[in-house]
Design a protein around this motif. Structure first.
Motif, PDB file in Angstrom:
ATOM      1  N   ASN B  75      28.284  74.392  33.384  1.00 51.02           N
ATOM      2  CA  ASN B  75      28.721  73.009  33.432  1.00 51.02           C
ATOM      3  C   ASN B  75      28.685  72.500  34.862  1.00 51.02           C
ATOM      4  O   ASN B  75      28.742  73.281  35.816  1.00 51.02           O
ATOM      5  N   LEU B  76      28.568  71.194  34.995  1.00 52.62           N
ATOM      6  CA  LEU B  76      28.498  70.579  36.314  1.00 52.62           C
ATOM      7  C   LEU B  76      29.564  69.502  36.396  1.00 52.62           C
ATOM      8  O   LEU B  76      29.563  68.554  35.601  1.00 52.62           O
ATOM      9  N   HIS B  77      30.473  69.664  37.341  1.00 51.98           N
ATOM     10  CA  HIS B  77      31.517  68.670  37.548  1.00 51.98           C
ATOM     11  C   HIS B  77      31.226  67.919  38.840  1.00 51.98           C
ATOM     12  O   HIS B  77      30.874  68.538  39.851  1.00 51.98           O
ATOM     13  N   ILE B  78      31.347  66.608  38.779  1.00 51.57           N
ATOM     14  CA  ILE B  78      31.065  65.788  39.950  1.00 51.57           C
ATOM     15  C   ILE B  78      32.301  64.953  40.252  1.00 51.57           C
ATOM     16  O   ILE B  78      32.767  64.192  39.404  1.00 51.57           O
ATOM     17  N   ASN B  79      32.818  65.118  41.459  1.00 41.90           N
ATOM     18  CA  ASN B  79      33.975  64.337  41.903  1.00 41.90           C
ATOM     19  C   ASN B  79      33.534  63.115  42.692  1.00 41.90           C
ATOM     20  O   ASN B  79      32.484  63.121  43.341  1.00 41.90           O
ATOM     21  N   SER B  80      34.355  62.101  42.643  1.00 40.52           N
ATOM     22  CA  SER B  80      34.161  60.910  43.493  1.00 40.52           C
ATOM     23  C   SER B  80      32.713  60.436  43.480  1.00 40.52           C
ATOM     24  O   SER B  80      32.037  60.387  44.521  1.00 40.52           O
ATOM     25  N   LEU B  81      32.246  60.080  42.323  1.00 45.94           N
ATOM     26  CA  LEU B  81      30.849  59.700  42.155  1.00 45.94           C
ATOM     27  C   LEU B  81      30.443  58.570  43.082  1.00 45.94           C
ATOM     28  O   LEU B  81      31.206  57.622  43.328  1.00 45.94           O
ATOM     29  N   GLU B  82      29.207  58.679  43.592  1.00 52.66           N
ATOM     30  CA  GLU B  82      28.647  57.683  44.495  1.00 52.66           C
ATOM     31  C   GLU B  82      27.381  57.089  43.864  1.00 52.66           C
ATOM     32  O   GLU B  82      26.784  57.686  42.976  1.00 52.66           O
ATOM     33  N   LEU B  83      26.994  55.910  44.376  1.00 54.90           N
ATOM     34  CA  LEU B  83      25.809  55.242  43.837  1.00 54.90           C
ATOM     35  C   LEU B  83      24.574  56.160  43.891  1.00 54.90           C
ATOM     36  O   LEU B  83      23.757  56.185  42.970  1.00 54.90           O
ATOM     37  N   GLY B  84      24.469  56.914  44.973  1.00 55.86           N
ATOM     38  CA  GLY B  84      23.314  57.788  45.165  1.00 55.86           C
ATOM     39  C   GLY B  84      23.260  58.972  44.221  1.00 55.86           C
ATOM     40  O   GLY B  84      22.258  59.690  44.175  1.00 55.86           O
ATOM     41  N   ASP B  85      24.319  59.168  43.454  1.00 55.16           N
ATOM     42  CA  ASP B  85      24.308  60.254  42.471  1.00 55.16           C
ATOM     43  C   ASP B  85      23.550  59.859  41.213  1.00 55.16           C
ATOM     44  O   ASP B  85      23.275  60.715  40.361  1.00 55.16           O
ATOM     45  N   SER B  86      23.233  58.583  41.093  1.00 50.14           N
ATOM     46  CA  SER B  86      22.475  58.124  39.918  1.00 50.14           C
ATOM     47  C   SER B  86      21.130  58.834  39.869  1.00 50.14           C
ATOM     48  O   SER B  86      20.352  58.783  40.823  1.00 50.14           O
ATOM     49  N   ALA B  87      20.870  59.487  38.772  1.00 53.38           N
ATOM     50  CA  ALA B  87      19.651  60.290  38.617  1.00 53.38           C
ATOM     51  C   ALA B  87      19.670  60.893  37.214  1.00 53.38           C
ATOM     52  O   ALA B  87      20.605  60.663  36.442  1.00 53.38           O
ATOM     53  N   VAL B  88      18.643  61.674  36.936  1.00 53.34           N
ATOM     54  CA  VAL B  88      18.644  62.463  35.704  1.00 53.34           C
ATOM     55  C   VAL B  88      18.927  63.911  36.091  1.00 53.34           C
ATOM     56  O   VAL B  88      18.272  64.457  36.993  1.00 53.34           O
ATOM     57  N   TYR B  89      19.884  64.516  35.450  1.00 46.25           N
ATOM     58  CA  TYR B  89      20.264  65.892  35.744  1.00 46.25           C
ATOM     59  C   TYR B  89      19.789  66.781  34.601  1.00 46.25           C
ATOM     60  O   TYR B  89      20.078  66.542  33.434  1.00 46.25           O
ATOM     61  N   PHE B  90      19.034  67.804  34.982  1.00 47.04           N
ATOM     62  CA  PHE B  90      18.491  68.732  33.995  1.00 47.04           C
ATOM     63  C   PHE B  90      19.113  70.101  34.151  1.00 47.04           C
ATOM     64  O   PHE B  90      19.218  70.636  35.251  1.00 47.04           O
ATOM     65  N   CYS B  91      19.472  70.662  33.030  1.00 46.96           N
ATOM     66  CA  CYS B  91      19.872  72.054  32.964  1.00 46.96           C
ATOM     67  C   CYS B  91      18.670  72.857  32.485  1.00 46.96           C
ATOM     68  O   CYS B  91      17.849  72.358  31.700  1.00 46.96           O
ATOM     69  N   ALA B  92      18.538  74.071  32.964  1.00 48.17           N
ATOM     70  CA  ALA B  92      17.445  74.939  32.522  1.00 48.17           C
ATOM     71  C   ALA B  92      17.962  76.367  32.462  1.00 48.17           C
ATOM     72  O   ALA B  92      18.999  76.690  33.053  1.00 48.17           O
ATOM     73  N   SER B  93      17.235  77.203  31.746  1.00 46.15           N
ATOM     74  CA  SER B  93      17.616  78.615  31.691  1.00 46.15           C
ATOM     75  C   SER B  93      16.365  79.473  31.657  1.00 46.15           C
ATOM     76  O   SER B  93      15.273  79.016  31.311  1.00 46.15           O
ATOM     77  N   SER B  94      16.531  80.723  32.025  1.00 46.40           N
ATOM     78  CA  SER B  94      15.424  81.683  31.989  1.00 46.40           C
ATOM     79  C   SER B  94      16.010  83.088  32.111  1.00 46.40           C
ATOM     80  O   SER B  94      17.201  83.269  32.369  1.00 46.40           O
ATOM     81  N   HIS B  95      15.146  84.072  31.924  1.00 47.61           N
ATOM     82  CA  HIS B  95      15.494  85.412  32.357  1.00 47.61           C
ATOM     83  C   HIS B  95      15.303  85.439  33.859  1.00 47.61           C
ATOM     84  O   HIS B  95      14.522  84.661  34.415  1.00 47.61           O
ATOM     85  N   LEU B  96      15.970  86.334  34.547  1.00 43.35           N
ATOM     86  CA  LEU B  96      15.808  86.432  35.987  1.00 43.35           C
ATOM     87  C   LEU B  96      14.507  87.143  36.290  1.00 43.35           C
ATOM     88  O   LEU B  96      14.222  88.191  35.735  1.00 43.35           O
ATOM     89  N   GLY B  97      13.724  86.548  37.178  1.00 40.90           N
ATOM     90  CA  GLY B  97      12.471  87.199  37.545  1.00 40.90           C
ATOM     91  C   GLY B  97      11.475  86.177  38.007  1.00 40.90           C
ATOM     92  O   GLY B  97      11.529  85.006  37.633  1.00 40.90           O
ATOM     93  N   SER B  98      10.533  86.615  38.815  1.00 40.84           N
ATOM     94  CA  SER B  98       9.609  85.668  39.432  1.00 40.84           C
ATOM     95  C   SER B  98       8.575  85.132  38.469  1.00 40.84           C
ATOM     96  O   SER B  98       7.937  84.144  38.735  1.00 40.84           O
ATOM     97  N   GLN B  99       8.386  85.777  37.330  1.00 36.97           N
ATOM     98  CA  GLN B  99       7.360  85.313  36.408  1.00 36.97           C
ATOM     99  C   GLN B  99       7.954  84.758  35.128  1.00 36.97           C
ATOM    100  O   GLN B  99       7.281  84.691  34.107  1.00 36.97           O
ATOM    101  N   GLU B 100       9.184  84.374  35.193  1.00 30.91           N
ATOM    102  CA  GLU B 100       9.841  83.908  33.990  1.00 30.91           C
ATOM    103  C   GLU B 100       9.723  82.401  33.826  1.00 30.91           C
ATOM    104  O   GLU B 100       9.858  81.634  34.780  1.00 30.91           O
ATOM    105  N   THR B 101       9.482  81.994  32.598  1.00 30.96           N
ATOM    106  CA  THR B 101       9.419  80.574  32.261  1.00 30.96           C
ATOM    107  C   THR B 101      10.817  79.995  32.211  1.00 30.96           C
ATOM    108  O   THR B 101      11.743  80.625  31.690  1.00 30.96           O
TER     109      THR B 101
END
Lengths: 112, 113
Positions: B75-101
């Motif tokens: 989870n991502l918690h954001i305090n005291s939001l600012e105008l510059g925080d406007s964006a699209v936030y993506f979560c992603a997952s993978s196995h750990l490793g340099s060749q993992e999707t």
């Protein structure tokens, strides 16, 4: 930090034509991946090419890698309207703790 | 059946507020990420957790605090939001490793007014 730079930033072609996008990077890599992002969606993995590979195919996709020039290209053959999306390259730089470094993307538009 | 899910999908809020974005993956991956994509489509890594431990922490204001209660959630918690925080936030997952999707969630569109 941004390592990859895609070229061109935007590309518009007719359906059925081939689309070629390029990616350049700055440091030595373990591998390079290409992802697609449809409008309003998350990124989807397309293909991975290792640093010791020069070319890889997957369906209508062909990826090349030239480590001497630190560049890669993604070719989509016989383009379809559904290929309209943004395409990103991502490199797994050596010593980067598995962190992927992303390019700015190429926006591809396929005109019907 | 969704592999990586995020909530909410849209978030509109006033400057100064505190908000949270949740992410869950059912792929059995051990590594999860938060990315920020700005209006120019630049994708920037913010954090990465492996087995609930922080492994990547890029230069992000300390108003952003990730929390991983277990391997399947980041989870991502954001305090005291600012105008510059406007964006699209993506979560992603993978196995750990340099060749993992990496598998991405659908994104959370944050607009700070």
């Amino acid at each position: 930090s941004q390592q990859g730079e895609e070229d061109p930033q935007a590309l518009s072609i007719q359906e059925g034509e081939n689309a070629t996008m390029n990616c350049s990077y700055k440091t030595s890599i373990n591998n390079l991946q290409w992802y697609r992002q449809n409008s309003g969606r998350g990124l989807v993995h397309l293909i991975l090419i290792r640093s010791n590979e020069r070319e890889k195919h997957s369906g209508r996709l062909r990826v090349t890698l030239d480590t001497s020039k630190k560049s890669s290209s993604l070719l989509i053959t016989a383009s379809r309207a559904a290929d309209t999306a943004s395409y990103f390259c991502a490199t797994d730089a050596k010593g980067s703790n598995y962190q992927l470094i992303w390019g700015a993307g190429t926006k591809l538009i396929i005109k019907p | 059946d969704t592999a990586v899910s995020q909530t909410p999908k849209y978030l509109v809020t006033q400057m100064g507020n505190d908000k949270s974005i949740k992410c869950e993956q059912n792929l059995g991956h051990d590594t999860m990420y938060w990315y920020k994509q700005d209006s120019k489509k630049f994708l920037k890594i913010m954090f990465s957790y492996n087995n609930k431990e922080l492994i990547i922490n890029e230069t992000v204001p300390n108003r952003f605090s990730p929390k991983s209660p277990d391997k399947a959630h980041l989870n991502l918690h954001i305090n005291s939001l600012e105008l510059g925080d406007s964006a699209v936030y993506f979560c992603a997952s993978s196995h750990l490793g340099s060749q993992e999707t990496q598998y991405f969630g659908p994104g959370t569109r944050l607009l700070v007014l």
